[in-house]
Design an enzyme around this catalytic site. Structure first.
Site, PDB file in Angstrom:
ATOM      1  N   ARG A 261     -15.218 -16.661  31.258  1.00  0.00           N
ATOM      2  CA  ARG A 261     -15.464 -15.649  30.230  1.00  0.00           C
ATOM      3  C   ARG A 261     -16.078 -16.303  28.995  1.00  0.00           C
ATOM      4  O   ARG A 261     -15.600 -17.342  28.534  1.00  0.00           O
ATOM      5  CB  ARG A 261     -14.166 -14.932  29.860  1.00  0.00           C
ATOM      6  CG  ARG A 261     -13.541 -14.209  31.055  1.00  0.00           C
ATOM      7  CD  ARG A 261     -12.272 -13.459  30.715  1.00  0.00           C
ATOM      8  NE  ARG A 261     -11.691 -12.873  31.913  1.00  0.00           N
ATOM      9  CZ  ARG A 261     -10.577 -12.154  31.934  1.00  0.00           C
ATOM     10  NH1 ARG A 261      -9.930 -11.931  30.806  1.00  0.00           N
ATOM     11  NH2 ARG A 261     -10.120 -11.654  33.068  1.00  0.00           N
ATOM     12  N   ARG A 276      -7.129 -19.052  24.624  1.00  0.00           N
ATOM     13  CA  ARG A 276      -8.391 -18.321  24.795  1.00  0.00           C
ATOM     14  C   ARG A 276      -9.482 -19.315  25.153  1.00  0.00           C
ATOM     15  O   ARG A 276     -10.015 -20.013  24.293  1.00  0.00           O
ATOM     16  CB  ARG A 276      -8.743 -17.568  23.513  1.00  0.00           C
ATOM     17  CG  ARG A 276      -9.816 -16.502  23.698  1.00  0.00           C
ATOM     18  CD  ARG A 276     -10.125 -15.797  22.383  1.00  0.00           C
ATOM     19  NE  ARG A 276      -8.983 -15.110  21.840  1.00  0.00           N
ATOM     20  CZ  ARG A 276      -8.583 -13.885  22.178  1.00  0.00           C
ATOM     21  NH1 ARG A 276      -9.271 -13.220  23.083  1.00  0.00           N
ATOM     22  NH2 ARG A 276      -7.530 -13.331  21.624  1.00  0.00           N
ATOM     23  N   GLU A 348      -0.598 -10.999  25.025  1.00  0.00           N
ATOM     24  CA  GLU A 348      -0.917 -10.493  26.357  1.00  0.00           C
ATOM     25  C   GLU A 348      -0.973 -11.610  27.399  1.00  0.00           C
ATOM     26  O   GLU A 348      -1.617 -12.631  27.193  1.00  0.00           O
ATOM     27  CB  GLU A 348      -2.258  -9.767  26.337  1.00  0.00           C
ATOM     28  CG  GLU A 348      -2.646  -9.176  27.684  1.00  0.00           C
ATOM     29  CD  GLU A 348      -4.062  -8.623  27.704  1.00  0.00           C
ATOM     30  OE1 GLU A 348      -4.590  -8.408  28.822  1.00  0.00           O
ATOM     31  OE2 GLU A 348      -4.657  -8.429  26.619  1.00  0.00           O
ATOM     32  N   SER A 351      -2.103  -7.734  32.987  1.00  0.00           N
ATOM     33  CA  SER A 351      -2.467  -6.321  32.876  1.00  0.00           C
ATOM     34  C   SER A 351      -2.613  -5.749  34.273  1.00  0.00           C
ATOM     35  O   SER A 351      -2.868  -6.481  35.239  1.00  0.00           O
ATOM     36  CB  SER A 351      -3.770  -6.149  32.090  1.00  0.00           C
ATOM     37  OG  SER A 351      -4.858  -6.683  32.812  1.00  0.00           O
ATOM     38  N   ARG A 388      -2.206 -19.028  30.209  1.00  0.00           N
ATOM     39  CA  ARG A 388      -1.292 -18.295  29.326  1.00  0.00           C
ATOM     40  C   ARG A 388       0.157 -18.391  29.791  1.00  0.00           C
ATOM     41  O   ARG A 388       1.073 -18.465  28.970  1.00  0.00           O
ATOM     42  CB  ARG A 388      -1.744 -16.838  29.189  1.00  0.00           C
ATOM     43  CG  ARG A 388      -3.079 -16.743  28.457  1.00  0.00           C
ATOM     44  CD  ARG A 388      -3.386 -15.364  27.943  1.00  0.00           C
ATOM     45  NE  ARG A 388      -4.671 -15.367  27.227  1.00  0.00           N
ATOM     46  CZ  ARG A 388      -5.175 -14.332  26.587  1.00  0.00           C
ATOM     47  NH1 ARG A 388      -4.502 -13.182  26.550  1.00  0.00           N
ATOM     48  NH2 ARG A 388      -6.331 -14.421  25.962  1.00  0.00           N
TER      49      ARG A 388
END
Length: 424
Positions: A261, A276, A348, A351, A388
């Site tokens: 990403r 990140r 987060e 998901s 994460r």
């Protein structure tokens, strides 16, 4: 994409969904007009084509002046048919271009608002009181460097900023998480997969990642291939263009893959450590099912994510994500936010999205039932985003001496060790 019939039967439903997402409502009006134009041009083309075929049959039986007249008609019809086909193709192309911009229809009950308006559905586990234990918690990078688990400096030397190297127990920790995640997913009925991380444009567009998310995607122009940001893309496209037997549904897959990403728009955010980053590994669940079973499967995927986090003894919250924060393909999404001690807030980590028939319609994935064929429903759910989860394990299970306790569920995959100890 959405079902085109909604444009003709209930365009206001699409308008409400677009408004909830914070997207253009005017796009729906453009689509209604484009759909009408497309159908008009297609009808005109088909009418002329039918007339052309009828006259063509008559030419073979005619003679003399009548035949000459009919041949003249066929020449003009040939020109008219070609022009009508071009107009129909252009109208169809415009319609499809607009359709690809419309997000999935938001399900009833999804919270209103944007990124900060998700509703906390439940809180599981309690954050530790480090002050009561007599020490200030260290952040994951300080802990990881002391353990010889994370090397940011050499990651940046190799690949640039927001890259890292997991070393020693860091690498072993990821492999342990991988083994635990795949073992659990297999017990839940998922078929393990290791799909390609490079995909064709059709796969990326079909899953909805070339619209609003395109700026975050890595593209290799020479090969016209994309690096996936999630194995959801490959798992969705796995059955593209296929008709599945209803008896074989649901199809449950779990994949381990690298994810890439650009993190566009995140300049200055989470620059320290591995929260990140431009590349990370992830275990992702994916389901192809009957449309009527999609909401039940969504709850089930959330349950699997919760079970995994509880096995790792990490405190977390479950959020019902607001409509304005949904991706293009999601009709509803639940996020799990884990407690990050050094930031004193939940962040987060997983998901799960119900994409209803949106992706399947774009990818041509159908199933054959008693009433014929129709698009399947697709759902995805993150089981373990490695970086994460490693952050949460290090920070939540750290001890005053810099060591880190290993949750019991992970110990079999780490040779039975109960503690990760700093290097001498």
């Amino acid at each position: 994409m959405i079902d085109p019939k909604w444009l003709r039967t209930d365009p206001d439903r699409i308008r409400r969904s677009q408004a909830a997402r914070g997207e253009s409502v005017g796009l729906v009006d453009e689509l209604v007009t484009a759909d009408s134009a497309r159908r008009t041009h297609i009808a005109a083309f088909e009418g002329l084509r039918a007339e052309q075929k009828t006259i063509g049959k008559s030419v073979a039986k005619a003679s003399g002046d009548e035949k000459a007249h009919l041949l003249a008609q066929t020449k003009q019809l040939s020109v008219d048919v070609k022009a009508a086909q071009a107009a129909a193709d252009e109208a169809d192309s415009r319609f499809n271009e607009l359709m690809l911009q419309v997000g999935n229809l938001v399900l009833d009950g999804v919270p209103e608002g944007g990124e900060d308006d998700g509703v906390v559905l439940e809180t599981i586990g309690s954050p530790r009181d480090f002050a009561a234990e007599g020490f200030e918690p260290r952040d994951h990078l300080e802990l990881g460097e002391a353990l010889g688990a994370i090397d940011m400096e050499r990651g940046a030397k190799i690949s640039g900023s927001r890259f890292y190297v997991l070393t020693g127990v860091g690498a072993l920790l990821e492999l342990a998480l991988l083994n635990l995640a795949i073992t659990k997913a297999t017990e839940w009925g998922f078929t393990p997969m290791i799909p390609p991380a490079l995909v064709k444009p059709s796969a990326m567009e079909g899953t909805g990642f070339l619209g609003q998310a395109a700026q975050d995607v890595y593209h290799l122009p020479a090969e016209d291939l994309y690096l996936v940001g999630t194995s959801e893309v490959a798992l969705a496209a796995y059955h593209s263009g296929e008709i599945l037997d209803a008896e074989t549904l649901p199809r449950q897959y779990v994949a381990y893959s690298p994810c890439f990403r650009k993190e566009a728009g995140s300049y200055g955010k989470d620059t320290r450590g591995i929260f990140r980053v431009h590349w990370f590994d992830k275990v992702e669940m994916f389901v192809h099912c009957r449309p009527e079973d999609a909401e039940a499967w969504h709850e089930r995927l959330l349950g699997f994510e919760k079970e995994f986090l509880q096995a790792l003894e990490i405190p977390f919250q479950v959020l019902d994500v607001a409509a304005g924060d949904l991706g293009l393909s999601a009709a509803r999404k639940y996020d799990c936010y884990a407690w990050l001690p050094t930031q004193q807030r939940y962040r987060e980590v997983t998901s799960t999205s119900n994409c209803t028939q949106f992706q399947a319609r774009r990818l041509g994935i159908r199933y054959r039932g008693d009433a014929g064929t129709e698009p399947v429903a697709t759902l995805n759910g993150t089981l373990c985003a490695m970086t994460r989860i490693i952050i949460m394990l290090l920070e939540n299970h750290q001890q005053a001496d810099g060591s880190v306790s290993v949750p019991e569920a992970l110990r079999p995959w780490l040779g039975g060790r109960e503690t990760l100890v700093p290097l001498a």
